[in-house]
Design a protein around this motif. Sequence first.
Motif, short mmCIF file in Angstrom:
data_model
loop_
_atom_site.label_atom_id
_atom_site.label_comp_id
_atom_site.label_asym_id
_atom_site.label_seq_id
_atom_site.Cartn_x
_atom_site.Cartn_y
_atom_site.Cartn_z
N GLN A 330 8.80 -4.98 -6.84
CA GLN A 330 9.17 -3.74 -6.41
C GLN A 330 8.26 -2.92 -5.67
OE1 GLN A 330 12.38 -3.21 -3.93
NE2 GLN A 330 11.86 -0.97 -3.40
N ARG A 331 7.67 -2.12 -6.66
CA ARG A 331 6.41 -0.80 -6.67
C ARG A 331 5.21 -1.72 -7.87
NH1 ARG A 331 4.09 1.51 -5.05
NH2 ARG A 331 3.21 3.95 -5.25
N TRP A 332 3.90 -1.65 -7.34
CA TRP A 332 3.17 -2.18 -8.84
C TRP A 332 1.86 -1.45 -7.64
CZ3 TRP A 332 1.62 -7.83 -9.63
CH2 TRP A 332 0.41 -8.07 -10.02
N ARG A 333 1.45 -0.60 -8.50
CA ARG A 333 0.40 0.04 -8.08
C ARG A 333 -0.66 0.34 -9.11
NH1 ARG A 333 0.93 7.10 -6.70
NH2 ARG A 333 -1.19 7.14 -5.69
N ARG A 341 8.50 -1.00 -11.16
CA ARG A 341 9.62 -1.32 -10.73
C ARG A 341 10.17 -2.79 -10.39
NH1 ARG A 341 9.37 3.41 -7.69
NH2 ARG A 341 10.30 2.36 -5.51
N ASP B 258 -2.52 3.51 -1.61
CA ASP B 258 -1.92 3.14 -2.69
C ASP B 258 -2.56 3.16 -3.64
OD1 ASP B 258 0.80 3.68 -3.74
OD2 ASP B 258 0.65 1.11 -3.84
N ASP B 259 -3.60 2.17 -3.52
CA ASP B 259 -4.55 1.60 -5.05
C ASP B 259 -5.80 2.42 -4.94
OD1 ASP B 259 -3.43 -0.78 -5.09
OD2 ASP B 259 -5.16 -1.80 -3.59
N SER B 279 10.91 1.17 0.90
CA SER B 279 10.23 -0.52 0.36
C SER B 279 9.41 -0.80 -1.18
CB SER B 279 9.65 -1.13 1.42
OG SER B 279 7.87 -1.18 1.26
N GLY B 280 9.07 0.29 -1.97
CA GLY B 280 8.03 0.39 -3.04
C GLY B 280 6.55 0.81 -2.31
N LYS B 281 5.87 0.30 -1.10
CA LYS B 281 4.56 0.13 -0.48
C LYS B 281 3.65 1.79 -0.88
CE LYS B 281 5.41 -1.81 3.10
NZ LYS B 281 5.24 -2.42 4.61
#
Lengths: 589, 381
Positions: A330-333, A341, B258-259, B279-281
């Motif tokens: 869901q979330r991968w930063r 998440r 985001d990165d 949406s988690g972006k």
Amino acid sequence: MNTLLKYEKKQSVTSITFKIMVLLTIVIIFSPLLPGLIGLIFAAFGYIPAIDQYTLSLDGFNELLAWPGLHQSIVLTLFVSISSTLLAAFFCFAILQSCWHSRWWKQIETLLAPIMALPHVAFAVGFAFLFTPSGFIARLFGEQINWQLIHDQYGFGLIAALTLKEIPFLLFMSIPLLKQLNISATLITAQSLGYNNAQAWQKIILPQWLPKIRFSLFAVMAYSISVVDVALIIGPTQPPTLSVLVWQWLNDADLATLPKASAGALVLLLMCLATLLSIRSAEWFITLKCRTWLSNGRFSLPIGGKSIITITYLITLVTLPILLLWSFAQRWRFPDITPSRWSLRFWQQEWDYLLDVIANSIMIALVSATIALVFAIIVHEHSIKAEANKKFLKVPRLLIAIPMLAPQLSLLFGIQVATLYLANQYYYLWVTWAHIFFVFPYVFLALDGPWRSYDQRLDKVALSLGMSPFKVWWKIKRPLLLPAIWIAWAVGISVSLTQYLPTLMLGAGRISTLTTEAVALSSGQDRRISAIYALLQSLAPFIFYIIAIIASRKTGSLEQQTSTSTSTSTSTSRISTSNVSVSQQSNHP
Amino acid sequence: MRKLLIGFGLLLVSAFSQAADLNWQTVEQKAKGQTVYFYAWGGSPEINNYLRWADKRLNSEYGVRLKHVKVGDIAEAITRLAAEKTAKKNSNGSVDMVWVNGENFKSMKRYDLITDSFATQLPNWHYVDKTLPVDSDFSEPTLGLEAPWGVGQLVFIYDTETLKSPPTSFNELLAYAIKHPNKVSYPKPPSFHGTSFLKAALLELASDNTPLYKQADSKTFTVISAPLWDYLDKLHAVAWHQGKQFPASAAETIRLLDDGELDIALSFNPNEATTSQQSGKLSETTVAYAMEAGALSNIHFLSIPWNANAKEGALVAINFLLSPEAQSRKGDLAIWGDPTVLSPQYITGSAQKTKLFKSIPEPHPSWQAALEAEWQKRYGH
């Protein structure tokens, strides 16, 4: 007397049936070329009714030449395709030399299936995620790495990715070839003459392997010149490769760019032809001009095939778990090494819609690959007859290769218009036909080496013993070539599964496959959803490769056959042992 | 005499509009059982899911199926229509409905690929907010050949954790980039968002931007656009990858934000930050804002090709997509977050929270091609 007449009658019926089959094949396989090529040439010279242009002119070419950066783009394209092809060929041979029938070979061969099944686009996505400055490798180090491998100016990243993706393909294509080359006997003979292992490979097997793998190299070369999707994901951008430029022009909202795009497509086609000639002449140079090197026993190149295969497999296989992680993320930063998440949402959203799409993809692939396989066998058999009998017209190789070498988009515009004139509502028919058209050269190519290496004397012996030609084929040739046939079938299926443009353009969007969905979704850069489709896209061909590999092992190679094997095959291995020679075998293309 | 003429003229006009009037009952009857093949960009799972919902609703309400044909770029559909035009296929076409604006609309109009004017005759037309520029598309008059669907505004997104006070003009953006090298970029033209960035920058930097709303000729172009190239020369020197590479799309700038590779991302959806968080972006600390001068704004539309097979179905679908229900759901921040084209009083739910920024209208389309060509010449290779 009567029996003789009957026999002759029977003969002529078989040969007429065969001729009809050949004719049918040629019509189905080559008729799409006509509207495709005519459409391309007319459009390149400015005849495009769609935008009310009815006069021939060179405007398209002038606009193309006026494009800033065209020369750089062409040089870059050539650089990328030639280097990736040569590297892939060199590495593939290195791996074969180091690992063929070593302890590892079984593992290497087994792993080939998942590696090959990974579609180019999925691989490119994974590759990009590994190597961007904030990618997975950077995350392992915990800080951004300022390297330029993705979208870099010189296309190094693209070359690396293409090379890594093509090595397994060439290995896969080499397996049936080497099985027929009877390597162990060759090596034993060579060693008895005082050559070491590396020398024997490079001086005896290489000259035999090169002509047989030639067609595969053509395919790799053509693919790397006309590849669009991978180049978009990781290729250079300023300027991009020529194929990307052409693709962008063809997809320009302003239809007035069509002449320029078509001219570019034609140039791309000519570039393909030129580079193919260069491969052919390089091969000729190596096998003919280096004869002194071939026969002097002093010198051979050291190559580390084991590390190459390890790197190839590692990078490719790492992409799969990464894609799997992404599909549940869901979330991968940055700089997290795993997602913070998790969510099943994306799988749940797509689940209801997937079944239809998967069924469509597999059905079209099975039908088109099977038909293409039958056609390819017919054409190969016809070629053999044509070589023996000058009355037969041979099907030119170049013609067969065109669907593989020409940029799809340019051929498809003409084909699409042709289907509109006929009856375009038979979407499945047109899409399947187009798949057959584009799959055929690959299947033909997968059978090319094995068919060339097949010992014709076996047929002669069998015929002289009174078997009918069909029976000879079925009872002797087919069992020997079955491993290659299985593998060609799997190649055909995997090629069909990755067809994007033909499915979209001729299916009018009525037919969605895993690939059409995947490409459309990848334009939105949502890694989670792209990962789901990339995984599924890999899974389908993977299953068929596994089937093909198991089946081809069951049918077995000559070398691996035990002493309980039939007398036919032992006699074959005896016959082919006598084929081993230190000198260069002549091969007429 | 003059009165007579005027009267006669009025008669003519009314007769003409009578003839073109849609009998909505007949349309709905004919539409029942039709499947509408809707060609639309398929890159966003949020949009795709919204269209799946619309399909379910249309099916239960009107017996119309809406099948989303996902394309990577809508120009693919235009190329397809051009092929059908070539083959003189004037009925039973394969495309029933398209999502277009700007260049693509201009192309469709120019090559006669659109059905007759229909938008103003839709029953739900009266909900549409007429204060929005719904009758022109990148300064190309729409003439009812397409119906408005949503509003796009060029906004910038930043993370309040890394960036305290974001640059509110293009000159401030350059100053920021000089202070923080390798952290600012924009999508590569001729991508939609990349060219929009150029237009927005030029509108602010040009000494006089009135010529931007007229046909560009080469002399004016050279004079007016000069400050933009000076600006970009300075910006590229300190930009992400020294301007030797650019992100391919707005979506990529969001990923790079985001990165942590970029400090500022772009989008044409003013609600992008919120929907991307959902949406988690993007992280919860991101905010979208517009430049002080305003946000470059345009409207995106729905249209029907001249040879559509399910013309009535497409009309019903477009009319439904203009209903308060469909527009409110489209604007829902958890669904898509695309701003509505209806008057605000008809909208319910979280879509009400959408506040549009001060808008700057799109320049004349001729500037777009000229800017793209010049950019390519200077920086594209």
